[in-house]
Design a protein around this motif. Structure first.
Motif, mmCIF file in Angstrom:
data_model
loop_
_atom_site.group_PDB
_atom_site.id
_atom_site.type_symbol
_atom_site.label_atom_id
_atom_site.label_comp_id
_atom_site.label_asym_id
_atom_site.label_seq_id
_atom_site.Cartn_x
_atom_site.Cartn_y
_atom_site.Cartn_z
ATOM 1 N N ARG A 192 2.964 -6.738 -2.525
ATOM 2 C CA ARG A 192 1.975 -7.296 -1.584
ATOM 3 C C ARG A 192 2.462 -8.626 -1.026
ATOM 4 O O ARG A 192 2.318 -8.907 0.159
ATOM 5 C CB ARG A 192 0.623 -7.486 -2.272
ATOM 6 N N SER A 211 -1.126 -2.636 -0.570
ATOM 7 C CA SER A 211 -0.335 -2.022 -1.630
ATOM 8 C C SER A 211 -1.004 -2.331 -2.960
ATOM 9 O O SER A 211 -1.687 -3.351 -3.096
ATOM 10 C CB SER A 211 1.090 -2.568 -1.639
ATOM 11 N N ARG A 271 -0.170 6.108 5.193
ATOM 12 C CA ARG A 271 0.687 5.854 4.037
ATOM 13 C C ARG A 271 2.137 5.813 4.488
ATOM 14 O O ARG A 271 2.569 6.618 5.297
ATOM 15 C CB ARG A 271 0.487 6.942 2.976
ATOM 16 N N SER A 316 6.069 2.338 -4.517
ATOM 17 C CA SER A 316 4.659 2.001 -4.693
ATOM 18 C C SER A 316 3.873 2.551 -3.508
ATOM 19 O O SER A 316 4.440 2.848 -2.462
ATOM 20 C CB SER A 316 4.479 0.479 -4.751
ATOM 21 N N GLN A 317 2.568 2.641 -3.692
ATOM 22 C CA GLN A 317 1.702 3.072 -2.586
ATOM 23 C C GLN A 317 1.610 1.938 -1.572
ATOM 24 O O GLN A 317 1.295 0.807 -1.936
ATOM 25 C CB GLN A 317 0.297 3.376 -3.120
ATOM 26 N N VAL A 318 1.883 2.248 -0.308
ATOM 27 C CA VAL A 318 1.744 1.267 0.774
ATOM 28 C C VAL A 318 1.062 1.957 1.947
ATOM 29 O O VAL A 318 1.424 3.073 2.309
ATOM 30 C CB VAL A 318 3.123 0.719 1.230
ATOM 31 N N ARG A 338 -7.029 3.469 4.391
ATOM 32 C CA ARG A 338 -6.201 3.861 3.243
ATOM 33 C C ARG A 338 -6.156 5.386 3.177
ATOM 34 O O ARG A 338 -6.640 5.990 2.231
ATOM 35 C CB ARG A 338 -6.779 3.296 1.955
ATOM 36 N N CYS A 352 8.485 4.402 -0.024
ATOM 37 C CA CYS A 352 8.195 3.310 -0.953
ATOM 38 C C CYS A 352 7.887 3.905 -2.316
ATOM 39 O O CYS A 352 7.201 4.915 -2.406
ATOM 40 C CB CYS A 352 6.967 2.516 -0.488
#
Length: 139
Positions: free
Chosen positions: A78, A72, A47, A53-55, A42, A51
């Motif tokens: 997810r 995510s 990263r 969102s965090q992915v 992570r 996106c």
């Protein structure tokens, strides 16, 4: 091109859902089954940009076939990522290049629920997968 076993299972499972509520519930269940990324995976290098969102995405080539892991913080995302992995894990780099994301989510009955931003995010994830596969082919 024949589908990976996980993709066949996804089509069968989502095909049995009569409506969006059932599909959404199933998506959440698929998302909960995603194997966790290790803490060191992570990181900024993994990263996916593009996106909302965090992915995070990690992939490795095993005997010429790609295995991806993804994480995510967003629950629905997810689930969408889990069905994306069902479609792409085990493919070669050349097969990855042929994936039609919109078609895959349409087959699952999920296309209408993909907002433009979510679609863009999933496309960014697929693009990153293709970049990883392309980088691996450079000697």
């Amino acid at each position: 091109m024949s589908l990976p076993v996980d993709a066949e299972q996804a089509l069968a499972a989502f095909g049995q859902c009569p409506g969006w509520e059932q599909r959404a519930r199933l998506l959440m269940q698929w998302g909960e089954r995603l194997p966790a990324l290790r803490e060191e995976e992570r990181c900024e290098a993994n990263r996916v940009h593009g996106c909302e969102s965090q992915v995070w995405l990690a992939g490795e080539l095993q005997n010429g076939h790609w295995q991806f892991r993804v994480a995510s913080d967003a629950r629905l995302l997810r689930g969408l990522l889990a069905v994306l992995l069902a479609r792409v894990n085990g493919l070669t780099g050349a097969q990855l290049a042929e994936i039609d994301l919109a078609d895959w989510f349409a087959q699952l009955g999920l296309a209408r629920q993909l907002s433009p931003s979510r679609s863009n995010g999933l496309n960014a994830v697929l693009q990153r997968m293709r970049e990883l596969a392309g980088d691996a082919q450079v000697p």
